[in-house]
Design a protein around this motif. Structure first.
Motif, short mmCIF file in Angstrom:
data_model
loop_
_atom_site.label_atom_id
_atom_site.label_comp_id
_atom_site.label_asym_id
_atom_site.label_seq_id
_atom_site.Cartn_x
_atom_site.Cartn_y
_atom_site.Cartn_z
N THR A 71 0.79 -1.23 0.00
CA THR A 71 0.00 0.00 0.00
C THR A 71 0.83 1.30 0.00
N ILE A 93 2.36 1.79 -3.39
CA ILE A 93 1.36 2.14 -4.42
C ILE A 93 1.02 3.63 -4.32
N PHE A 94 0.75 4.11 -3.10
CA PHE A 94 0.36 5.51 -2.93
C PHE A 94 1.50 6.47 -3.28
N PRO A 136 -2.97 5.83 -9.92
CA PRO A 136 -3.01 4.45 -10.39
C PRO A 136 -2.64 4.32 -11.87
N LEU A 185 -7.23 8.70 -10.57
CA LEU A 185 -6.93 8.97 -9.16
C LEU A 185 -7.30 7.79 -8.27
N PHE A 186 -6.72 7.80 -7.06
CA PHE A 186 -7.07 6.79 -6.06
C PHE A 186 -8.40 7.16 -5.41
N HIS A 187 -9.34 6.22 -5.42
CA HIS A 187 -10.62 6.45 -4.74
C HIS A 187 -10.54 5.86 -3.34
N LEU A 188 -10.47 6.71 -2.32
CA LEU A 188 -10.37 6.21 -0.96
C LEU A 188 -11.57 6.66 -0.14
N PRO A 189 -11.93 5.88 0.87
CA PRO A 189 -13.07 6.27 1.70
C PRO A 189 -12.81 7.64 2.32
N LYS A 206 -14.98 9.07 4.70
CA LYS A 206 -15.48 9.12 6.08
C LYS A 206 -14.40 8.66 7.05
N ILE A 266 -15.90 7.65 13.63
CA ILE A 266 -16.40 6.38 14.13
C ILE A 266 -17.77 6.65 14.73
N ARG A 315 -23.27 3.87 13.23
CA ARG A 315 -23.56 3.08 12.02
C ARG A 315 -22.52 1.99 11.78
N ILE A 316 -21.25 2.34 12.00
CA ILE A 316 -20.19 1.38 11.69
C ILE A 316 -20.27 0.18 12.64
N GLY A 346 -23.94 -1.67 11.83
CA GLY A 346 -23.83 -2.41 10.57
C GLY A 346 -22.92 -3.62 10.74
#
Lengths: 144, 141
Positions: B61, B64-65, B70, B75-79, B81, B84, B87-88, B91
């Protein structure tokens, strides 16, 4: 506790391949290899965003087929569901609902999120691992 | 960047992922449930699956960054949010119950479509319904 069927070598090699696949998808496509996220985005796609998702999912099935055709490891003849149809339906629904609310599953939070040292993913992993351990304890030892 | 290239590379990554899940025997729900059965017939193997996956991905990782972008995308699609929230956890708990009941998390479930039997079609259909309905509800909240 009784330890059974322990296969650390194939588990480690398989895990390494999963990590390699996740690294490939980030290096090539810039995408997190979170299966539930890839599926969710394929079901309700943004514009021009479903092609790679569908191909990744096709790839999962093809990878499974290749393993079956090679006939390596313990094979697949012994594999069967551990639950009846009603439980499979409830389990499938819960996995879909839970991973959508919690934004990820074993791969996205477990392999990718933890590798990026995301605290959010660590909380997610502890939540689903904890719930899964408790669920199996209840079904196998309390009501089983 | 060409859509075809992205589809081809995603197919390749998917094949390696599905093959890895199979080698790791995560496609065997009995083995998964035995991993979760710490107080009974415990099979610790799956901890090594996560260990192997994390090891390779955690080494790759940062490298790669460092490349900046890429190879076949812009571009890199990262979360995005980071918080904490409830919901986390909520779920995660629902997902964990479903995982413990049948021994299938999403990756092995989809890879097991290669068996094409009634059980796997049933749980995959329920999983897709659960995902779709939840996305509709969350979009309206």
């Amino acid at each position: 506790m009784e330890i059974i069927n322990f296969t650390p070598v194939s588990a480690f090699i398989g895990g390494g391949l999963i990590g390699l696949a996740a690294a490939l998808l980030m290096l090539l496509n810039g995408r997190v290899a979170g299966i539930s996220g890839i599926v969710g985005g394929a079901l309700v796609p943004a514009k021009n965003d479903s092609g790679w998702r569908l191909m990744f999912i096709v790839g999962l099935v093809v990878g499974g087929l290749i393993y079956q055709l090679l006939g390596i490891g313990p094979g697949v003849g012994h594999i069967q569901a551990v639950a009846g149809t009603p439980v499979l339906i409830v389990a499938g629904l819960l996995v879909g609902i839970g991973t959508t609310i919690g934004s990820g599953c074993t791969s996205g939070h477990g392999i990718c999120g933890l590798a990026r040292m995301s605290p959010r993913s660590l909380v997610a992993v502890l939540s689903f691992m904890g719930a899964a351990f408790v669920t199996v304890y209840i079904t196998r030892h309390l009501i089983g | 960047m060409s859509n075809q290239k992205q589809m081809a590379t995603a197919l390749l990554a998917g094949i390696v992922f599905g093959f890895g899940l199979s080698v790791a025997q995560m496609i065997d729900p009995a083995k998964v449930v035995n991993f979760l059965d710490v107080f009974g017939t415990w099979d610790p193997s799956l901890a090594f699956v996560m260990g192997g996956g994390l090891l390779v991905n955690a080494i790759a990782t940062p490298w790669i960054f460092k490349r900046g972008k890429p190879i076949v995308a812009d571009l890199f699609h990262l979360p995005t949010k980071k918080t904490i929230d409830k919901r986390i956890v909520f779920g995660g708990v629902l997902f964990g119950i479903g995982w413990g009941l049948a021994g299938y998390c999403p990756g092995p479930m989809l890879t097991s479509l290669s068996f094409f039997n009634a059980d796997i079609l049933t749980i995959v259909f329920a999983y897709l319904v659960g995902t779709w309905v939840t996305k509709q509800v969350l979009a309206r909240m």
